[in-house]
Scaffold this active site. Structure first.
Site, short mmCIF file in Angstrom:
data_model
loop_
_atom_site.label_atom_id
_atom_site.label_comp_id
_atom_site.label_asym_id
_atom_site.label_seq_id
_atom_site.Cartn_x
_atom_site.Cartn_y
_atom_site.Cartn_z
N ASN A 13 0.58 -1.10 0.16
CA ASN A 13 -0.14 0.04 0.39
C ASN A 13 0.77 1.31 -0.22
O ASN A 13 1.51 1.79 1.02
CB ASN A 13 -0.59 0.29 1.52
CG ASN A 13 -1.61 0.84 1.88
OD1 ASN A 13 -1.68 1.92 0.55
ND2 ASN A 13 -2.35 1.60 2.27
N TRP A 14 0.90 1.74 -1.42
CA TRP A 14 1.98 3.32 -1.36
C TRP A 14 1.22 4.46 -0.41
O TRP A 14 1.86 5.23 -0.74
CB TRP A 14 2.33 3.20 -2.98
CG TRP A 14 3.25 2.09 -3.70
CD1 TRP A 14 2.96 0.72 -2.80
CD2 TRP A 14 3.29 2.43 -5.07
NE1 TRP A 14 3.79 0.36 -3.65
CE2 TRP A 14 3.88 0.96 -5.47
CE3 TRP A 14 3.07 2.89 -5.95
CZ2 TRP A 14 4.90 0.47 -6.24
CZ3 TRP A 14 4.31 3.35 -7.45
CH2 TRP A 14 4.43 1.77 -7.46
N LYS A 15 0.25 4.57 -0.12
CA LYS A 15 -0.57 5.26 0.10
C LYS A 15 -0.46 6.52 -0.62
O LYS A 15 -0.32 6.19 -2.07
CB LYS A 15 0.14 5.23 1.89
CG LYS A 15 0.28 4.35 2.68
CD LYS A 15 -0.42 4.98 4.31
CE LYS A 15 -0.76 3.47 4.77
NZ LYS A 15 0.15 2.91 6.52
N HIS A 98 -9.68 0.64 4.98
CA HIS A 98 -8.42 0.52 5.30
C HIS A 98 -8.30 1.75 6.95
O HIS A 98 -9.40 2.54 6.94
CB HIS A 98 -7.31 1.35 4.28
CG HIS A 98 -6.28 1.52 4.76
ND1 HIS A 98 -5.29 2.55 5.79
CD2 HIS A 98 -4.87 0.07 4.67
CE1 HIS A 98 -4.11 2.38 6.23
NE2 HIS A 98 -3.84 1.25 6.14
N GLU A 100 -7.13 4.53 8.14
CA GLU A 100 -7.14 6.14 7.20
C GLU A 100 -7.87 6.12 6.68
O GLU A 100 -8.45 7.72 6.99
CB GLU A 100 -5.19 6.00 7.12
CG GLU A 100 -4.31 5.90 7.36
CD GLU A 100 -2.90 5.30 6.45
OE1 GLU A 100 -3.22 5.12 5.56
OE2 GLU A 100 -2.14 4.88 7.67
N GLU A 170 -5.32 -4.92 10.59
CA GLU A 170 -4.08 -3.85 10.14
C GLU A 170 -4.74 -3.66 12.42
O GLU A 170 -5.09 -2.73 12.38
CB GLU A 170 -3.96 -2.85 9.85
CG GLU A 170 -3.40 -3.49 8.55
CD GLU A 170 -3.62 -2.42 7.41
OE1 GLU A 170 -2.42 -2.19 6.99
OE2 GLU A 170 -3.86 -1.76 6.71
N GLY A 176 2.93 2.58 10.69
CA GLY A 176 3.87 3.63 10.44
C GLY A 176 4.37 3.75 11.58
O GLY A 176 4.87 4.63 11.66
N SER A 216 3.64 -2.10 10.39
CA SER A 216 4.96 -2.09 10.40
C SER A 216 6.11 -3.62 9.98
O SER A 216 6.51 -3.96 10.64
CB SER A 216 5.13 -2.27 12.11
OG SER A 216 4.97 -0.40 12.05
N GLY A 237 3.20 -0.91 4.35
CA GLY A 237 2.70 0.49 4.34
C GLY A 237 4.66 1.28 3.89
O GLY A 237 4.91 0.98 2.56
N GLY A 238 5.28 1.10 4.77
CA GLY A 238 6.66 1.82 4.87
C GLY A 238 7.24 1.01 3.89
O GLY A 238 8.31 1.82 2.84
P1 13P Z 1 3.69 0.65 7.82
O1 13P Z 1 3.47 -0.97 7.11
O2 13P Z 1 4.25 1.18 6.69
O3 13P Z 1 2.46 0.77 9.07
O4 13P Z 1 0.94 0.29 6.81
C1 13P Z 1 0.93 -0.73 7.68
C2 13P Z 1 -0.54 -0.55 5.86
O5 13P Z 1 -1.27 0.74 6.81
C3 13P Z 1 -1.13 -0.71 5.14
O6 13P Z 1 -2.26 -0.94 4.45
#
Ligand code: 13P
Length: 258
Positions: A13-15, A98, A100, A170, A176, A216, A237-238
């Site tokens: 997920n590149w956000k 998600h 967010e 999640e 994050g 994470s 994510g990251g």
């Molecule tokens: P991180 O891997 O940056 O914690 O993000 C997880 C995430 O929200 C994937 O959708």
């Protein structure tokens, strides 16, 4: 049934990250490092790069996905993107709910449910994201939150449609933050989610539904998380923004390495 009977799913997920050049170089890096198709691999770039990413990966097994969608096909919904538009860009999978979207943008369970059903009806894999916030975890509400988000998110989703659903657990406090659920805590939440799916549908649906972990996940912890019997992959994510890190996590998901 064990994990070995479910094909692992690893999504990046590149956000709201990358620009056009960075997206192209990231997808090139991932595509060139993929070794086989033992893991379903998906990337979820920002909307505006979806067509380019799909063109880049056409003919490969990598899935290009969207981070969100709208549930109506067209009309006066300024700023929104329909499933039809996503299909037009060769998008095959979409994230719904998600954290967010839920906690920063304010999406309700009911909206998440409409989006999930629209994604399934459009022939996509819907990756329904659920998970508790820190105060909810500290209050011992992890399983209750997962249950209410899953029941609401899958309201009206039939047993046969469940083959188009992946559930991403999640925990919000782990996203994050560099804090990861321990493999044992994550396994416990996943096992409870699988048991819930069995009560909502049946055991064979529960056994075949992929439940992936996000929060994470990194090359250094992916192996031990994905070695757990009910953790069928990850939503990253990251670490998905660095091709080598994402590839290392995909490798950790290979059935033979667990
Ligand atoms: P991180 O891997 O940056 O914690 O993000 C997880 C995430 O929200 C994937 O959708």
């Amino acid at each position: 049934m064990t994990q070995a009977n479910r094909k692992p799913f690893v999504g990046g997920n590149w956000k709201m990250n990358t620009d056009s050049a960075a997206a192209l170089s990231l997808i090139d890096g991932v595509a060139s490092g993929l070794k086989n198709d033992a893991v379903d691999v998906a990337v979820f770039p920002p909307f505006v790069y979806l067509r380019e990413m799909s063109d880049k990966t056409s003919g490969s097994d990598m899935l290009v996905g969207a981070q969100d969608c709208w549930f109506e096909s067209n009309g006066a919904f300024t700023g929104e993107i329909s499933i039809e538009m996503l299909k037009d860009c060769n998008v095959k999978t979409v994230l719904t709910g998600h954290s967010e979207r839920r906690h920063v943008i304010g999406e309700s369970d009911q909206l998440v449910n409409k989006k999930t059903k629209a994604a399934i009806a459009g022939g996509m894999i819907a990756v329904l994201c659920v998970g508790e916030k820190l105060d909810q975890r500290e209050a011992g509400q992890t399983d209750a939150i997962n249950e209410s988000q899953i029941k609401a998110g899958l309201d009206g989703v039939s047993q046969s449609d469940m083959s188009s659903v992946v559930i991403a657990y999640e925990p919000v406090w782990a996203i994050g933050t560099g804090k990861t659920a321990t493999p044992e805590d994550a396994q416990d939440a996943h096992a409870k989610i699988r048991a819930l799916i069995a009560t909502m549908y049946d055991q064979s649906t529960a056994d075949s539904t992929r439940i992936i972990y996000g929060g994470s996940m990194k090359p250094g912890n992916a192996n031990e998380l994905m070695a757990m019997p009910d953790i069928d992959g990850g939503l990253i994510g990251g670490a998905s923004l660095v091709a080598d890190d994402f590839l290392a996590i995909i490798n950790a998901g290979q059935p033979q390495s667990v």
